[in-house]
Structure formats: C-alpha cells, structure tokens
Design a protein around this motif. Structure first.
Motif, short mmCIF file in Angstrom:
data_model
loop_
_atom_site.label_atom_id
_atom_site.label_comp_id
_atom_site.label_asym_id
_atom_site.label_seq_id
_atom_site.Cartn_x
_atom_site.Cartn_y
_atom_site.Cartn_z
N ALA A 32 0.83 -1.21 0.00
CA ALA A 32 0.00 0.00 0.00
C ALA A 32 0.87 1.25 0.00
N VAL A 33 1.94 1.22 0.77
CA VAL A 33 2.84 2.37 0.81
C VAL A 33 3.48 2.57 -0.55
N ALA A 34 3.90 1.47 -1.18
CA ALA A 34 4.56 1.56 -2.48
C ALA A 34 3.62 2.14 -3.53
N GLN A 35 2.32 1.91 -3.39
CA GLN A 35 1.36 2.41 -4.37
C GLN A 35 0.98 3.87 -4.12
N ASP A 36 1.26 4.37 -2.93
CA ASP A 36 0.89 5.73 -2.60
C ASP A 36 1.94 6.68 -3.18
N ALA A 37 1.61 7.31 -4.28
CA ALA A 37 2.56 8.18 -4.98
C ALA A 37 2.99 9.35 -4.10
N HIS A 38 2.05 9.89 -3.33
CA HIS A 38 2.38 11.02 -2.46
C HIS A 38 3.45 10.61 -1.45
N TRP A 39 3.24 9.48 -0.79
CA TRP A 39 4.22 9.04 0.20
C TRP A 39 5.54 8.68 -0.46
N ALA A 40 5.51 8.06 -1.59
CA ALA A 40 6.75 7.72 -2.29
C ALA A 40 7.53 8.99 -2.63
N ALA A 41 6.86 10.00 -3.10
CA ALA A 41 7.52 11.27 -3.43
C ALA A 41 8.06 11.93 -2.16
N THR A 42 7.30 11.88 -1.08
CA THR A 42 7.75 12.45 0.19
C THR A 42 8.99 11.72 0.69
#
Length: 185
Positions: A15-25
C-alpha cells in the motif's frame, strides 16, 4: 496489573509503495542535505564602511524617487547609487574570506561528543563535553573548506577571543540548526 503496549499499526508495504504522495515524500526526505552555515571574515574596515555608506545613499535616493517619482534626476541618482552599492559589495566580497560548515550526521556528532568528555571542573559547571579538546576537532570535521584540526587549534589560539568564539560557535551552531516547523499545517 501491567499495562499492555500495542505497537502502532504499520501499513502494508504494498500500500505504501502504491501511494505516490508518500513515495515522493520519502524521496524528498532521503534527498535532504544537512544544514550549512557560513562565517564571513573581512579585515578591510574601509570596504565594510563603503558598503554601509552606499546602502545609506541608495536608500536616500530611493526615498527621493518615492517622494518625486516624475523627477528624472532622482531616478538617475537612484540608478547610480544602486550601481555604487553593487560595486562596494563586490569589493567587500573580494576582500572577505568565507568559511562554510556543514552539520555532521547524528552518529558522528554524538561520537565526537563522547570522545571528548568534560574535565571534572567542566562537569561541575554543567558541560557535557570538553570544549577545549572538541573545538578544533569539530571545526575540522564540519568544515567544507578543508580546515584541519591543527589549523583550527591555531585559529582558536591566535585569534582574539571574540573571533575564536565566533568560529567555534559557527561549528557548533550548524550542528543545532533546525529547518523544521512543527505544527505547520
């Protein structure tokens, strides 16, 4: 009765890997650089005074233009004052020495502090480290300009007390520089 501690829930990695916002952060957090502080040294008092005088003159000419915006002579004087200020600042920069210091990573900084314990007298005064032995080491370790421990010790010994303190405070200050704003939202 003992209280049971529960671990904070951890989101699934997928789920974290799919969250583009978190990945960019996360990428932005990984890409951060440690803080840098600069110490500028200038022994040319005339260059410093020339910059101050040029700043005052530029402000006076700006005020004149504000009062009489249609006055071409005032505008020309303002342009001339701005050029004179730029020239004075360039002269000051050429006469100055700029030293740069970067914060160390936390583990390195903590290790340096631990390697320089306070003397008994310093400990009684509340010091957590020996500033006399740590100072040159910290200056050298945080210098981006290649200052050696020997250079730093020499500067601290040879310079006046205020200038030595300023050098030391810059090396310590960059270790304590914060670029965060808690509660911003």
């Amino acid at each position: 009765m003992t209280a049971r501690k529960t671990a904070a829930p951890v989101p699934p990695a997928a789920a974290v890997a799919q969250d583009a916002h978190w990945a960019a952060t996360r990428e932005r957090l990984r890409a951060r650089t440690r803080p840098v502080l600069k110490l500028t040294i200038c022994d040319d008092d005339a260059a410093k005074q020339a910059v101050n005088a040029a700043r005052v003159n530029e402000q006076l000419t700006k005020d004149a233009v504000e009062r009489t915006p249609e006055d071409g002579a005032a505008k020309a004087a303002c342009r001339k004052a701005a050029t004179a200020l730029a020239d004075a600042q360039a002269t000051l920069e050429a006469a100055s020495i700029e030293l740069r210091f970067q914060a160390l990573d936390r583990k390195t900084y903590k290790a340096l502090l631990a390697a320089h314990p306070p003397t008994e007298e310093q400990a009684e005064e509340g010091y957590e480290f020996n500033v006399d032995t740590l100072g040159p080491v910290l200056i050298a370790a945080s210098s981006l300009d290649g200052i050696t421990e020997e250079d730093a010790a020499g500067y601290l010994d040879d310079w006046g007390p205020a200038e030595g303190e300023r050098l030391l405070n810059t090396a310590f200050g960059v270790q304590r520089t914060e670029r965060m704003d808690l509660g911003k939202g």
